[in-house]
Design an enzyme around this catalytic site. Sequence first.
Site, mmCIF file in Angstrom:
data_model
loop_
_atom_site.group_PDB
_atom_site.id
_atom_site.type_symbol
_atom_site.label_atom_id
_atom_site.label_comp_id
_atom_site.label_asym_id
_atom_site.label_seq_id
_atom_site.Cartn_x
_atom_site.Cartn_y
_atom_site.Cartn_z
ATOM 1 N N SER A 190 6.850 0.015 -5.836
ATOM 2 C CA SER A 190 7.969 -0.251 -5.646
ATOM 3 C C SER A 190 8.519 -1.244 -5.799
ATOM 4 O O SER A 190 7.102 -2.177 -4.571
ATOM 5 C CB SER A 190 8.606 0.829 -4.389
ATOM 6 O OG SER A 190 10.452 0.569 -4.449
ATOM 7 N N TYR A 203 10.158 3.774 4.080
ATOM 8 C CA TYR A 203 9.545 3.260 2.464
ATOM 9 C C TYR A 203 9.284 2.096 1.759
ATOM 10 O O TYR A 203 8.283 2.227 1.420
ATOM 11 C CB TYR A 203 11.144 3.897 1.708
ATOM 12 C CG TYR A 203 11.245 3.404 0.386
ATOM 13 C CD1 TYR A 203 10.430 4.977 -0.319
ATOM 14 C CD2 TYR A 203 11.624 2.700 -0.340
ATOM 15 C CE1 TYR A 203 10.009 4.562 -1.814
ATOM 16 C CE2 TYR A 203 11.477 2.561 -1.704
ATOM 17 C CZ TYR A 203 10.744 3.512 -2.364
ATOM 18 O OH TYR A 203 10.423 3.864 -3.978
#
Length: 313
Positions: A190, A203
């Site tokens: 990501s 995350y």
Amino acid sequence: MACLLSVAAGLLYWVGAGTVAYLTLRVSYWLFWAFRLWGVGNDAWVGPRLGEWAVVTGSTDGIGKSYAEQLAKRGMKIVLISRSQDKLSQVASEIKEKFKVETRTIAVDFTSEDIYDKIEAGLAGLEIGVLVNNVGMSYDYPEYFLDIPDLDNTIRKLININVISVCKMTRLVLPGMVERSKGAVLNISSASGMLPVPLLTIYSATKAFVDFFSQCLHEEYRSKGIFVQSVLPYYVATKLAKIRKPTLDKPSPETFVKAALQTVGLDARTNGYPIHSLMGSIHSLLPTWLFAKISMNIHKSLRARYLKKNKKN
């Protein structure tokens, strides 16, 4: 004095000329590389030539489903791995009917650690050419670390899904690729893993792990014919991102994956989509502290909006 001024002026001239030449070369190279990557691409590189089967985790929705469909379109047989057998069966049936390829499913919950014997048994005997480590989990909303609901369980889930699954799946599939001296491992990280993202701390950190793991693995195994890619998308219109309508900078999963697959074999670390690549280039120029500050302010606003909507304190 006049002589010194003349020397200084000459020095400044050559410094300026050198700087302009350097920047011109950098921009020219970037434009050439962008054209090679996004204009020409490497679309034919991924396919059955790497192996009959492609394995995709988190494959019933969003980016994972689109990878499965695009790989099937190239003639690869598909193993779909996700949690819900009902969804797996539906997607497998759709792919089989649309692309006329064989499909298999393995239903497992990646929040658990005792699933890999079942996966290994399901993959036994298959010539796997492509592995897409796509399964992932984020927060429900941006939050301070200690205020994350059910914190201990959330830590466990994010590490199991975002970190352990990538390592374990690679461990299962890579030996066969090395034996045949060909294959591709596509790890979906990501843009949150490129620079620290406050209020998405776990995350961001787990996705940074995926990025570093991929880069290291690529260097270890590129000489053995294995291409390992770190894919670092910004927002894509998926359920995970809670975005329904695609836009130019938030493409549909289909649009994103079509672009990302063009880079396989060319770019071992990619944002996967031209606009995202431009965004990544701009963000890479920012000092880490500035990016973190901007990110913090954005996510504080998103947090406040979420808590207000859900009437939380």
